[in-house]
Design a protein around this motif. Structure first.
Motif, PDB file in Angstrom:
ATOM      1  N   LYS A 100      -4.383   5.629 -23.098  1.00  0.00           N
ATOM      2  CA  LYS A 100      -4.191   6.968 -22.535  1.00  0.00           C
ATOM      3  C   LYS A 100      -4.454   6.997 -21.024  1.00  0.00           C
ATOM      4  O   LYS A 100      -4.100   7.970 -20.357  1.00  0.00           O
ATOM      5  CB  LYS A 100      -5.128   7.965 -23.216  1.00  0.00           C
ATOM      6  N   TRP A 101      -5.112   5.940 -20.509  1.00  0.00           N
ATOM      7  CA  TRP A 101      -5.515   5.932 -19.109  1.00  0.00           C
ATOM      8  C   TRP A 101      -5.081   4.622 -18.452  1.00  0.00           C
ATOM      9  O   TRP A 101      -5.158   3.566 -19.053  1.00  0.00           O
ATOM     10  CB  TRP A 101      -7.035   6.058 -18.978  1.00  0.00           C
ATOM     11  N   MET A 102      -4.659   4.721 -17.198  1.00  0.00           N
ATOM     12  CA  MET A 102      -4.221   3.550 -16.449  1.00  0.00           C
ATOM     13  C   MET A 102      -4.794   3.608 -15.044  1.00  0.00           C
ATOM     14  O   MET A 102      -4.707   4.633 -14.372  1.00  0.00           O
ATOM     15  CB  MET A 102      -2.687   3.495 -16.397  1.00  0.00           C
ATOM     16  N   THR A 103      -5.370   2.522 -14.583  1.00  0.00           N
ATOM     17  CA  THR A 103      -6.022   2.469 -13.287  1.00  0.00           C
ATOM     18  C   THR A 103      -5.009   2.310 -12.158  1.00  0.00           C
ATOM     19  O   THR A 103      -4.097   1.484 -12.240  1.00  0.00           O
ATOM     20  CB  THR A 103      -7.008   1.288 -13.230  1.00  0.00           C
ATOM     21  N   VAL A 104      -5.206   3.107 -11.100  1.00  0.00           N
ATOM     22  CA  VAL A 104      -4.357   3.025  -9.906  1.00  0.00           C
ATOM     23  C   VAL A 104      -5.236   2.816  -8.674  1.00  0.00           C
ATOM     24  O   VAL A 104      -6.229   3.521  -8.488  1.00  0.00           O
ATOM     25  CB  VAL A 104      -3.508   4.304  -9.733  1.00  0.00           C
ATOM     26  N   VAL A 105      -4.850   1.863  -7.849  1.00  0.00           N
ATOM     27  CA  VAL A 105      -5.483   1.633  -6.548  1.00  0.00           C
ATOM     28  C   VAL A 105      -4.390   1.770  -5.485  1.00  0.00           C
ATOM     29  O   VAL A 105      -3.439   0.983  -5.486  1.00  0.00           O
ATOM     30  CB  VAL A 105      -6.124   0.233  -6.477  1.00  0.00           C
ATOM     31  N   PRO A 106      -4.494   2.760  -4.583  1.00  0.00           N
ATOM     32  CA  PRO A 106      -3.398   3.013  -3.626  1.00  0.00           C
ATOM     33  C   PRO A 106      -3.164   1.907  -2.624  1.00  0.00           C
ATOM     34  O   PRO A 106      -2.098   1.829  -2.018  1.00  0.00           O
ATOM     35  CB  PRO A 106      -3.841   4.299  -2.913  1.00  0.00           C
ATOM     36  N   GLU A 153     -11.441  -2.351   4.034  1.00  0.00           N
ATOM     37  CA  GLU A 153     -10.016  -2.179   4.333  1.00  0.00           C
ATOM     38  C   GLU A 153      -9.301  -1.301   3.313  1.00  0.00           C
ATOM     39  O   GLU A 153      -8.177  -0.864   3.543  1.00  0.00           O
ATOM     40  CB  GLU A 153      -9.334  -3.549   4.392  1.00  0.00           C
ATOM     41  N   LEU A 154      -9.926  -1.045   2.183  1.00  0.00           N
ATOM     42  CA  LEU A 154      -9.295  -0.230   1.158  1.00  0.00           C
ATOM     43  C   LEU A 154      -9.229   1.234   1.581  1.00  0.00           C
ATOM     44  O   LEU A 154     -10.174   1.772   2.166  1.00  0.00           O
ATOM     45  CB  LEU A 154     -10.061  -0.352  -0.156  1.00  0.00           C
ATOM     46  N   PHE A 155      -8.131   1.884   1.268  1.00  0.00           N
ATOM     47  CA  PHE A 155      -7.954   3.291   1.621  1.00  0.00           C
ATOM     48  C   PHE A 155      -8.877   4.201   0.820  1.00  0.00           C
ATOM     49  O   PHE A 155      -9.531   5.091   1.363  1.00  0.00           O
ATOM     50  CB  PHE A 155      -6.486   3.688   1.382  1.00  0.00           C
ATOM     51  N   LEU A 156      -8.942   3.987  -0.483  1.00  0.00           N
ATOM     52  CA  LEU A 156      -9.682   4.893  -1.372  1.00  0.00           C
ATOM     53  C   LEU A 156     -11.080   4.335  -1.616  1.00  0.00           C
ATOM     54  O   LEU A 156     -11.243   3.324  -2.293  1.00  0.00           O
ATOM     55  CB  LEU A 156      -8.923   5.045  -2.700  1.00  0.00           C
ATOM     56  N   ARG A 157     -12.110   5.047  -1.079  1.00  0.00           N
ATOM     57  CA  ARG A 157     -13.460   4.504  -1.134  1.00  0.00           C
ATOM     58  C   ARG A 157     -14.518   5.485  -1.622  1.00  0.00           C
ATOM     59  O   ARG A 157     -15.597   5.067  -2.029  1.00  0.00           O
ATOM     60  CB  ARG A 157     -13.861   3.975   0.244  1.00  0.00           C
ATOM     61  N   ALA A 189      -1.350  12.097   2.919  1.00  0.00           N
ATOM     62  CA  ALA A 189      -0.139  12.807   2.510  1.00  0.00           C
ATOM     63  C   ALA A 189       0.840  11.880   1.803  1.00  0.00           C
ATOM     64  O   ALA A 189       1.473  12.259   0.806  1.00  0.00           O
ATOM     65  CB  ALA A 189       0.521  13.457   3.722  1.00  0.00           C
ATOM     66  N   HIS A 190       0.973  10.661   2.313  1.00  0.00           N
ATOM     67  CA  HIS A 190       1.854   9.681   1.671  1.00  0.00           C
ATOM     68  C   HIS A 190       1.396   9.377   0.244  1.00  0.00           C
ATOM     69  O   HIS A 190       2.210   9.302  -0.693  1.00  0.00           O
ATOM     70  CB  HIS A 190       1.877   8.380   2.479  1.00  0.00           C
ATOM     71  N   VAL A 191       0.085   9.181   0.079  1.00  0.00           N
ATOM     72  CA  VAL A 191      -0.460   8.870  -1.241  1.00  0.00           C
ATOM     73  C   VAL A 191      -0.245  10.046  -2.195  1.00  0.00           C
ATOM     74  O   VAL A 191       0.178   9.865  -3.342  1.00  0.00           O
ATOM     75  CB  VAL A 191      -1.961   8.520  -1.129  1.00  0.00           C
ATOM     76  N   ILE A 192      -0.519  11.246  -1.744  1.00  0.00           N
ATOM     77  CA  ILE A 192      -0.350  12.438  -2.587  1.00  0.00           C
ATOM     78  C   ILE A 192       1.106  12.578  -3.024  1.00  0.00           C
ATOM     79  O   ILE A 192       1.404  12.869  -4.187  1.00  0.00           O
ATOM     80  CB  ILE A 192      -0.821  13.698  -1.839  1.00  0.00           C
ATOM     81  N   SER A 242       0.805  -1.210   0.000  1.00  0.00           N
ATOM     82  CA  SER A 242       0.000   0.000   0.000  1.00  0.00           C
ATOM     83  C   SER A 242       0.840   1.263   0.000  1.00  0.00           C
ATOM     84  O   SER A 242       1.806   1.403   0.750  1.00  0.00           O
ATOM     85  CB  SER A 242      -0.924   0.002   1.224  1.00  0.00           C
ATOM     86  N   LEU A 243       0.429   2.220  -0.813  1.00  0.00           N
ATOM     87  CA  LEU A 243       1.088   3.520  -0.863  1.00  0.00           C
ATOM     88  C   LEU A 243       0.783   4.351   0.372  1.00  0.00           C
ATOM     89  O   LEU A 243       1.429   5.369   0.614  1.00  0.00           O
ATOM     90  CB  LEU A 243       0.651   4.274  -2.125  1.00  0.00           C
ATOM     91  N   THR A 244      -0.196   3.944   1.159  1.00  0.00           N
ATOM     92  CA  THR A 244      -0.569   4.699   2.353  1.00  0.00           C
ATOM     93  C   THR A 244       0.487   4.626   3.446  1.00  0.00           C
ATOM     94  O   THR A 244       0.542   5.490   4.327  1.00  0.00           O
ATOM     95  CB  THR A 244      -1.893   4.168   2.943  1.00  0.00           C
ATOM     96  N   THR A 245       1.325   3.607   3.408  1.00  0.00           N
ATOM     97  CA  THR A 245       2.277   3.375   4.497  1.00  0.00           C
ATOM     98  C   THR A 245       3.429   4.360   4.502  1.00  0.00           C
ATOM     99  O   THR A 245       4.060   4.580   5.535  1.00  0.00           O
ATOM    100  CB  THR A 245       2.873   1.963   4.395  1.00  0.00           C
ATOM    101  N   GLY A 246       3.750   4.913   3.330  1.00  0.00           N
ATOM    102  CA  GLY A 246       4.902   5.790   3.228  1.00  0.00           C
ATOM    103  C   GLY A 246       6.216   5.036   3.132  1.00  0.00           C
ATOM    104  O   GLY A 246       7.289   5.648   3.090  1.00  0.00           O
ATOM    105  N   LYS A 247       6.147   3.713   3.060  1.00  0.00           N
ATOM    106  CA  LYS A 247       7.373   2.920   2.996  1.00  0.00           C
ATOM    107  C   LYS A 247       8.034   3.066   1.617  1.00  0.00           C
ATOM    108  O   LYS A 247       7.385   2.960   0.588  1.00  0.00           O
ATOM    109  CB  LYS A 247       7.065   1.448   3.280  1.00  0.00           C
TER     110      LYS A 247
END
Length: 302
Positions: A139-145, A189-193, A159-162, A110-115
């Motif tokens: 032209k478009w690509m799906t991202v799930v943090p 459990e997903l960050f982005l909802r 902030a970590h995700v941004i 997960s990108l939320t961790t900041g690791k």
């Protein structure tokens, strides 16, 4: 073409002709009917009628009025297959929709961790995605943090995700590519909802390379009030996906009024791709006929 497949396709055309004797998109490129929107099926949706070959499936989609293709797993395909798909889409004058930026198990990394290790893996995958996009015309690509990180306040996670999305935008923006963030309903459990949450992140990133993928199925489950929330987030929405709820099947099988939704998008001058991100409510060729019919019904707003 194999004789059996020719007969199967002819039978489908005959059945649909009985329903639409004056012509419709199901007759193919010479049909009088054209979809108002650019709907994008994915591989496998018409496998019972078109067969298992990917190029044959693209041809079938084009013949029945569909003007785009989605393929979440494009990054996992061989370069040879990517090139074949791209050539088939070009030959059929079809657009390439989203594929998923997949550098491993994004649900856990997960990108939320900041690791740093997760950030580095994601950004490296973004660089690979640029090459896939170039080959396929995407032209478009799906991202799930990824998952919500329980050990960190939500503001720190955001902030970590941004931060990492800003770096990813620097990779995509010079190539005119856009990653689309998708809020999902698969698990709490997903960050982005939520759409407003995604909107605020896109605004903070501040790049044309970072926008929203608004999937009406997930948003109906998580927040409802679809038309109003689309309007509120409109400036950051770059891509639409659909699926009815409950069940995540074709329009008309659940509670979402897709006739009104598609009309609303059209009246807002949306001329982008609408991804058919759902399953079929019925199996076999009958289910595939029903799928085509569902989009014909939901597209009749003009």
């Amino acid at each position: 073409m194999e004789r059996r497949k020719f007969i199967e396709r002819a039978s489908l055309a005959t059945a649909l002709t009985a329903i639409y004797p004056f012509g419709s998109n199901v007759y193919g490129a010479n049909s009088k009917h054209k979809f108002n929107h650019i709907y994008a099926p994915h591989f496998g949706m018409f496998r019972h009628t078109a067969g298992g070959d990917l190029i044959a499936q693209i041809d079938f989609m084009a013949e029945h009025g569909f003007r785009a293709l989605e393929d979440n797993g494009m990054m996992g395909r061989s370069i040879e297959d990517q090139n074949k798909i791209a050539k088939a889409l070009e030959r059929r004058d079809m657009k390439m929709g989203v594929f998923v930026i997949d550098g491993g198990d994004n649900w856990k990394k997960s990108l939320t961790t900041g690791k740093q290790e997760f950030s580095d893996n994601f950004l490296d995958t973004c660089k690979k995605a640029v090459e896939v996009a170039k080959r396929t015309g995407a032209k478009w690509m799906t991202v799930v943090p990824g998952f919500y990180e329980r050990n960190l306040p939500i503001g720190i996670q955001t902030a970590h995700v941004i931060e990492v999305l800003k770096k990813a935008s620097d990779i995509f923006e010079p190539h005119g590519l856009t990653m689309v963030l998708e809020p999902l309903s698969d698990t709490p459990e997903l960050f982005l909802r939520y759409s407003d949450q995604t909107y605020s992140i896109c605004k903070a990133v501040g790049s044309p390379a970072c926008k929203i993928l608004y999937d009406a199925y997930h948003m109906q489950r998580n927040e409802g009030d679809l038309l109003a929330n689309i309007d509120k987030c409109w400036s950051e929405i770059a891509y639409i996906q659909v699926g009815d709820n409950p069940g995540r099947k074709e329009p008309g099988t659940g509670e979402i009024n897709y006739l009104n939704l598609f009309k609303h998008l059209y009246n807002k001058d949306y001329r982008g791709i609408i991804g058919m991100e759902h399953g079929l409510s019925e199996g076999g060729e009958a289910g595939e006929k029903k799928l085509i019919q569902a989009y014909l019904n939901s597209d009749k707003f003009n």
